[in-house]
Scaffold this motif. Sequence first.
Motif, PDB file in Angstrom:
ATOM      1  N   TYR A   1      -4.447   0.576  -8.527  1.00 30.36           N
ATOM      2  CA  TYR A   1      -3.352  -0.400  -8.576  1.00 30.36           C
ATOM      3  C   TYR A   1      -2.182   0.035  -7.694  1.00 30.36           C
ATOM      4  O   TYR A   1      -1.561  -0.793  -7.019  1.00 30.36           O
ATOM      5  CB  TYR A   1      -2.880  -0.613 -10.012  1.00 30.36           C
ATOM      6  N   ASN A   2      -1.884   1.328  -7.682  1.00 32.10           N
ATOM      7  CA  ASN A   2      -0.799   1.827  -6.826  1.00 32.10           C
ATOM      8  C   ASN A   2      -1.107   1.588  -5.350  1.00 32.10           C
ATOM      9  O   ASN A   2      -0.216   1.219  -4.577  1.00 32.10           O
ATOM     10  CB  ASN A   2      -0.565   3.316  -7.076  1.00 32.10           C
ATOM     11  N   CYS A   3      -2.355   1.801  -4.945  1.00 27.09           N
ATOM     12  CA  CYS A   3      -2.738   1.554  -3.552  1.00 27.09           C
ATOM     13  C   CYS A   3      -2.591   0.084  -3.202  1.00 27.09           C
ATOM     14  O   CYS A   3      -2.113  -0.270  -2.122  1.00 27.09           O
ATOM     15  CB  CYS A   3      -4.174   2.007  -3.306  1.00 27.09           C
ATOM     16  N   TRP A   4      -3.003  -0.791  -4.111  1.00 26.31           N
ATOM     17  CA  TRP A   4      -2.912  -2.222  -3.829  1.00 26.31           C
ATOM     18  C   TRP A   4      -1.465  -2.707  -3.801  1.00 26.31           C
ATOM     19  O   TRP A   4      -1.119  -3.579  -3.008  1.00 26.31           O
ATOM     20  CB  TRP A   4      -3.740  -3.005  -4.835  1.00 26.31           C
ATOM     21  N   ILE A   5      -0.622  -2.136  -4.627  1.00 24.61           N
ATOM     22  CA  ILE A   5       0.806  -2.484  -4.575  1.00 24.61           C
ATOM     23  C   ILE A   5       1.409  -2.040  -3.252  1.00 24.61           C
ATOM     24  O   ILE A   5       2.174  -2.775  -2.617  1.00 24.61           O
ATOM     25  CB  ILE A   5       1.547  -1.863  -5.783  1.00 24.61           C
ATOM     26  N   ALA A   6       1.066  -0.832  -2.812  1.00 24.09           N
ATOM     27  CA  ALA A   6       1.565  -0.349  -1.515  1.00 24.09           C
ATOM     28  C   ALA A   6       1.039  -1.208  -0.372  1.00 24.09           C
ATOM     29  O   ALA A   6       1.761  -1.467   0.600  1.00 24.09           O
ATOM     30  CB  ALA A   6       1.161   1.106  -1.310  1.00 24.09           C
ATOM     31  N   ALA A   7      -0.203  -1.695  -0.473  1.00 24.72           N
ATOM     32  CA  ALA A   7      -0.743  -2.589   0.556  1.00 24.72           C
ATOM     33  C   ALA A   7       0.046  -3.894   0.590  1.00 24.72           C
ATOM     34  O   ALA A   7       0.290  -4.442   1.672  1.00 24.72           O
ATOM     35  CB  ALA A   7      -2.223  -2.856   0.307  1.00 24.72           C
ATOM     36  N   CYS A   8       0.459  -4.393  -0.566  1.00 25.38           N
ATOM     37  CA  CYS A   8       1.289  -5.610  -0.599  1.00 25.38           C
ATOM     38  C   CYS A   8       2.643  -5.378   0.061  1.00 25.38           C
ATOM     39  O   CYS A   8       3.164  -6.269   0.738  1.00 25.38           O
ATOM     40  CB  CYS A   8       1.477  -6.081  -2.040  1.00 25.38           C
ATOM     41  N   ILE A   9       3.194  -4.195  -0.118  1.00 23.97           N
ATOM     42  CA  ILE A   9       4.456  -3.877   0.554  1.00 23.97           C
ATOM     43  C   ILE A   9       4.251  -3.838   2.060  1.00 23.97           C
ATOM     44  O   ILE A   9       5.098  -4.286   2.835  1.00 23.97           O
ATOM     45  CB  ILE A   9       5.040  -2.562  -0.002  1.00 23.97           C
ATOM     46  N   TYR A  10       3.101  -3.304   2.492  1.00 25.53           N
ATOM     47  CA  TYR A  10       2.783  -3.308   3.919  1.00 25.53           C
ATOM     48  C   TYR A  10       2.617  -4.734   4.450  1.00 25.53           C
ATOM     49  O   TYR A  10       2.906  -4.989   5.619  1.00 25.53           O
ATOM     50  CB  TYR A  10       1.524  -2.494   4.214  1.00 25.53           C
ATOM     51  N   VAL A  11       2.156  -5.655   3.624  1.00 25.57           N
ATOM     52  CA  VAL A  11       2.079  -7.059   4.049  1.00 25.57           C
ATOM     53  C   VAL A  11       3.475  -7.585   4.346  1.00 25.57           C
ATOM     54  O   VAL A  11       3.681  -8.320   5.324  1.00 25.57           O
ATOM     55  CB  VAL A  11       1.356  -7.920   2.989  1.00 25.57           C
ATOM     56  N   LEU A  12       4.440  -7.200   3.516  1.00 30.33           N
ATOM     57  CA  LEU A  12       5.829  -7.623   3.772  1.00 30.33           C
ATOM     58  C   LEU A  12       6.352  -7.052   5.088  1.00 30.33           C
ATOM     59  O   LEU A  12       7.016  -7.761   5.855  1.00 30.33           O
ATOM     60  CB  LEU A  12       6.731  -7.204   2.613  1.00 30.33           C
ATOM     61  N   THR A  13       6.054  -5.782   5.364  1.00 33.36           N
ATOM     62  CA  THR A  13       6.500  -5.217   6.639  1.00 33.36           C
ATOM     63  C   THR A  13       5.750  -5.850   7.813  1.00 33.36           C
ATOM     64  O   THR A  13       6.311  -5.993   8.899  1.00 33.36           O
ATOM     65  CB  THR A  13       6.337  -3.686   6.673  1.00 33.36           C
ATOM     66  N   LEU A  14       4.502  -6.239   7.590  1.00 34.14           N
ATOM     67  CA  LEU A  14       3.754  -6.951   8.622  1.00 34.14           C
ATOM     68  C   LEU A  14       4.420  -8.287   8.935  1.00 34.14           C
ATOM     69  O   LEU A  14       4.585  -8.648  10.114  1.00 34.14           O
ATOM     70  CB  LEU A  14       2.303  -7.169   8.184  1.00 34.14           C
ATOM     71  N   LEU A  15       4.818  -9.012   7.894  1.00 40.87           N
ATOM     72  CA  LEU A  15       5.477 -10.301   8.106  1.00 40.87           C
ATOM     73  C   LEU A  15       6.811 -10.128   8.827  1.00 40.87           C
ATOM     74  O   LEU A  15       7.135 -10.905   9.736  1.00 40.87           O
ATOM     75  CB  LEU A  15       5.672 -11.017   6.772  1.00 40.87           C
TER      76      LEU A  15
END
Length: 95
Positions: free
Chosen positions: A66-80
């Motif tokens: 779950y921690n990895c997936w939350i961090a991936a979602c944060i990376y989606v925000l930086t991607l946007l």
Amino acid sequence: MKICGPKLSLCGLIISVWGIVQLVLMGLFFYINSVALIEDLPLEEEYHSLEDFYTAANRAYKQNAYNCWIAACIYVLTLLLSAQQFYMNSRVTAN
């Protein structure tokens, strides 16, 4: 509104994509209880029974996934954000 230049926004795009792929894969491997990642689990040194160890390991695997997936979602925000900045910089330089 421009916050960063074209090179930094492109670098942010590349690092964000790389981070998303890596963290989603790591989350998947944690979720399926990959033995190769057991050293990354916050486990105690000793347990009273094997069942206690399995329960703690399964809980730690799921939490790390779950921690990895939350961090991936944060990376989606930086991607946007990086994509928006890259678009703004390419639009300004085209005119």
